[in-house]
Scaffold this motif. Structure first.
Motif, PDB file in Angstrom:
ATOM      1  N   LEU A 128      20.979   2.877   1.071  1.00 51.26           N
ATOM      2  CA  LEU A 128      19.565   3.222   1.146  1.00 51.26           C
ATOM      3  C   LEU A 128      18.932   3.220  -0.240  1.00 51.26           C
ATOM      4  CD1 LEU A 128      19.789   6.183   3.700  1.00 51.26           C
ATOM      5  CD2 LEU A 128      18.981   3.863   4.157  1.00 51.26           C
ATOM      6  N   PRO A 129      17.633   2.892  -0.334  1.00 53.25           N
ATOM      7  CA  PRO A 129      16.953   2.915  -1.631  1.00 53.25           C
ATOM      8  C   PRO A 129      16.522   4.334  -1.998  1.00 53.25           C
ATOM      9  CG  PRO A 129      15.425   2.241   0.067  1.00 53.25           C
ATOM     10  CD  PRO A 129      16.759   2.413   0.752  1.00 53.25           C
ATOM     11  N   ASN A 130      16.026   4.504  -3.216  1.00 51.75           N
ATOM     12  CA  ASN A 130      15.556   5.824  -3.642  1.00 51.75           C
ATOM     13  C   ASN A 130      14.051   5.861  -3.898  1.00 51.75           C
ATOM     14  OD1 ASN A 130      15.352   4.386  -5.988  1.00 51.75           O
ATOM     15  ND2 ASN A 130      16.891   5.563  -7.124  1.00 51.75           N
ATOM     16  N   ILE A 131      13.354   4.778  -3.528  1.00 55.15           N
ATOM     17  CA  ILE A 131      11.907   4.738  -3.740  1.00 55.15           C
ATOM     18  C   ILE A 131      11.289   3.683  -2.827  1.00 55.15           C
ATOM     19  CG2 ILE A 131      12.037   3.033  -5.605  1.00 55.15           C
ATOM     20  CD1 ILE A 131       9.741   4.542  -6.995  1.00 55.15           C
ATOM     21  N   PHE A 132      10.056   3.948  -2.371  1.00 53.60           N
ATOM     22  CA  PHE A 132       9.271   2.920  -1.684  1.00 53.60           C
ATOM     23  C   PHE A 132       7.790   3.269  -1.816  1.00 53.60           C
ATOM     24  CE2 PHE A 132       9.264   6.081   1.551  1.00 53.60           C
ATOM     25  CZ  PHE A 132       8.322   5.771   2.536  1.00 53.60           C
ATOM     26  N   SER A 133       6.947   2.255  -1.577  1.00 50.04           N
ATOM     27  CA  SER A 133       5.506   2.444  -1.810  1.00 50.04           C
ATOM     28  C   SER A 133       4.717   1.946  -0.609  1.00 50.04           C
ATOM     29  CB  SER A 133       5.069   1.697  -3.073  1.00 50.04           C
ATOM     30  OG  SER A 133       5.412   0.331  -2.981  1.00 50.04           O
ATOM     31  N   PRO A 134       4.450   2.828   0.366  1.00 49.98           N
ATOM     32  CA  PRO A 134       3.729   2.426   1.584  1.00 49.98           C
ATOM     33  C   PRO A 134       2.217   2.326   1.359  1.00 49.98           C
ATOM     34  CG  PRO A 134       4.268   4.752   1.688  1.00 49.98           C
ATOM     35  CD  PRO A 134       4.874   4.241   0.417  1.00 49.98           C
ATOM     36  N   ASN A 135       1.807   1.326   0.564  1.00 48.71           N
ATOM     37  CA  ASN A 135       0.381   1.170   0.243  1.00 48.71           C
ATOM     38  C   ASN A 135      -0.229  -0.086   0.840  1.00 48.71           C
ATOM     39  OD1 ASN A 135       1.594  -0.730  -1.338  1.00 48.71           O
ATOM     40  ND2 ASN A 135       1.116   0.237  -3.305  1.00 48.71           N
ATOM     41  N   GLY A 136       0.549  -0.811   1.675  1.00 50.73           N
ATOM     42  CA  GLY A 136      -0.007  -1.967   2.358  1.00 50.73           C
ATOM     43  C   GLY A 136      -0.131  -3.223   1.532  1.00 50.73           C
ATOM     44  N   ASP A 137       0.549  -3.285   0.369  1.00 48.45           N
ATOM     45  CA  ASP A 137       0.452  -4.500  -0.456  1.00 48.45           C
ATOM     46  C   ASP A 137       1.570  -5.499  -0.149  1.00 48.45           C
ATOM     47  OD1 ASP A 137       2.629  -3.239  -1.516  1.00 48.45           O
ATOM     48  OD2 ASP A 137       1.935  -3.242  -3.597  1.00 48.45           O
ATOM     49  N   ASN A 138       2.338  -5.228   0.930  1.00 50.02           N
ATOM     50  CA  ASN A 138       3.437  -6.103   1.360  1.00 50.02           C
ATOM     51  C   ASN A 138       4.573  -6.188   0.342  1.00 50.02           C
ATOM     52  OD1 ASN A 138       2.181  -6.841   3.825  1.00 50.02           O
ATOM     53  ND2 ASN A 138       0.932  -8.360   2.751  1.00 50.02           N
ATOM     54  N   ALA A 139       4.652  -5.212  -0.520  1.00 49.53           N
ATOM     55  CA  ALA A 139       5.741  -5.144  -1.502  1.00 49.53           C
ATOM     56  C   ALA A 139       6.371  -3.754  -1.433  1.00 49.53           C
ATOM     57  CB  ALA A 139       5.236  -5.431  -2.911  1.00 49.53           C
ATOM     58  N   ASN A 140       7.590  -3.682  -0.884  1.00 51.95           N
ATOM     59  CA  ASN A 140       8.312  -2.418  -0.789  1.00 51.95           C
ATOM     60  C   ASN A 140       7.535  -1.375   0.015  1.00 51.95           C
ATOM     61  OD1 ASN A 140      10.638  -0.931  -1.337  1.00 51.95           O
ATOM     62  ND2 ASN A 140       9.782   0.004  -3.177  1.00 51.95           N
ATOM     63  N   ASP A 141       6.918  -1.836   1.117  1.00 51.54           N
ATOM     64  CA  ASP A 141       6.074  -0.954   1.923  1.00 51.54           C
ATOM     65  C   ASP A 141       6.859  -0.015   2.836  1.00 51.54           C
ATOM     66  OD1 ASP A 141       3.577  -1.647   1.001  1.00 51.54           O
ATOM     67  OD2 ASP A 141       3.302  -3.266   2.452  1.00 51.54           O
ATOM     68  N   PHE A 142       8.158  -0.278   3.025  1.00 48.46           N
ATOM     69  CA  PHE A 142       8.932   0.494   3.996  1.00 48.46           C
ATOM     70  C   PHE A 142      10.174   1.122   3.354  1.00 48.46           C
ATOM     71  CE2 PHE A 142       6.775  -2.880   6.320  1.00 48.46           C
ATOM     72  CZ  PHE A 142       6.136  -2.162   7.325  1.00 48.46           C
ATOM     73  N   PHE A 143      10.530   2.267   3.876  1.00 43.60           N
ATOM     74  CA  PHE A 143      11.829   2.859   3.562  1.00 43.60           C
ATOM     75  C   PHE A 143      12.808   2.281   4.578  1.00 43.60           C
ATOM     76  CE2 PHE A 143      14.725   6.715   4.091  1.00 43.60           C
ATOM     77  CZ  PHE A 143      15.475   6.413   2.972  1.00 43.60           C
TER      78      PHE A 143
END
Length: 219
Positions: A128-143
């Protein structure tokens, strides 16, 4: 018979019996060999040709048996006729764990004893990762898991700093978009904690590994 004192004609009154030989001799037991590539899920099972052995030259077919764990019961998974390629290919990335055995069968239906077990195990992986950014920019949007291989199931719970469960899943291929199951809205930025039970199918049965860690939500 040239003795003139023997009564003529000479008649044979003995019993006459006709018989057919019965084949009750089983063929020799084959020897297995396995080539396996765990990460790709490729397995090739091959075995020796006992038809070249004296007493086994009437082999008609080979039967391949499989069981997913050492404690299971064998079931037949394939039949190969004599003269065909003496191998069986299994290609499935979800699991390669299991034991194989083969037996030879002759034209009269006599079966050899099962060959010696040949067992192989899975090489499960889950990260599992330790960071994600659910901001809708299609880059790392999901955990979601970085690596998933040969995982049967998971039991994941994500909690906030106050201990409230904001997300759960049993799917190894889960995708959390940062929406809380409590408020049905995006969670705030910050650190969240997770506990994940990972159920791994292995040769001796399903084993459990527990992952604990944090994931950072940034936008």
């Amino acid at each position: 018979y040239s003795d003139p004192s023997i009564f003529r004609p000479l008649i044979n009154a003995s019993q006459e019996l006709c018989a057919k030989p019965i084949d009750l001799t089983p063929p020799a037991s084959p020897t297995l060999d396995i080539t396996a590539e765990c990460p790709t899920g490729f397995v090739k099972v091959s075995w020796t040709d006992v038809g070249t052995i004296h007493g086994s030259d009437d082999v008609y077919k080979y039967e391949l048996y499989y069981k997913p764990t050492v404690n299971d019961t064998y079931r037949k998974v394939g039949t190969v006729l004599q003269g065909q390629a003496l191998s069986y290919t299994y290609d499935d990335t979800s699991s390669i764990s299991g034991c194989y055995a083969v037996r030879a069968v002759d034209k009269k239906g006599n079966e050899s004893v099962l060959s010696q077990d040949f067992c192989i195990d899975n090489c499960p992986e889950f990260e599992l990762p330790n960071i994600f950014s659910p901001n809708g920019d299609n880059a790392n949007d999901f955990f979601q898991a970085i690596k998933v291989r040969q995982i049967k199931e998971i039991d994941l719970a994500v909690v906030d700093r106050w201990g409230h469960v904001v997300y759960t899943s049993n799917d190894p291929y889960f995708k959390w978009n940062g929406v809380s199951v409590i408020s049905n809205a995006q969670v705030s930025e910050g650190t969240f904690f997770y506990v994940c039970k990972v159920f791994e199918p292995r040769l001796k049965g399903v084993t459990t590994k527990i992952l604990k860690g944090t994931v950072q939500v940034v936008r």
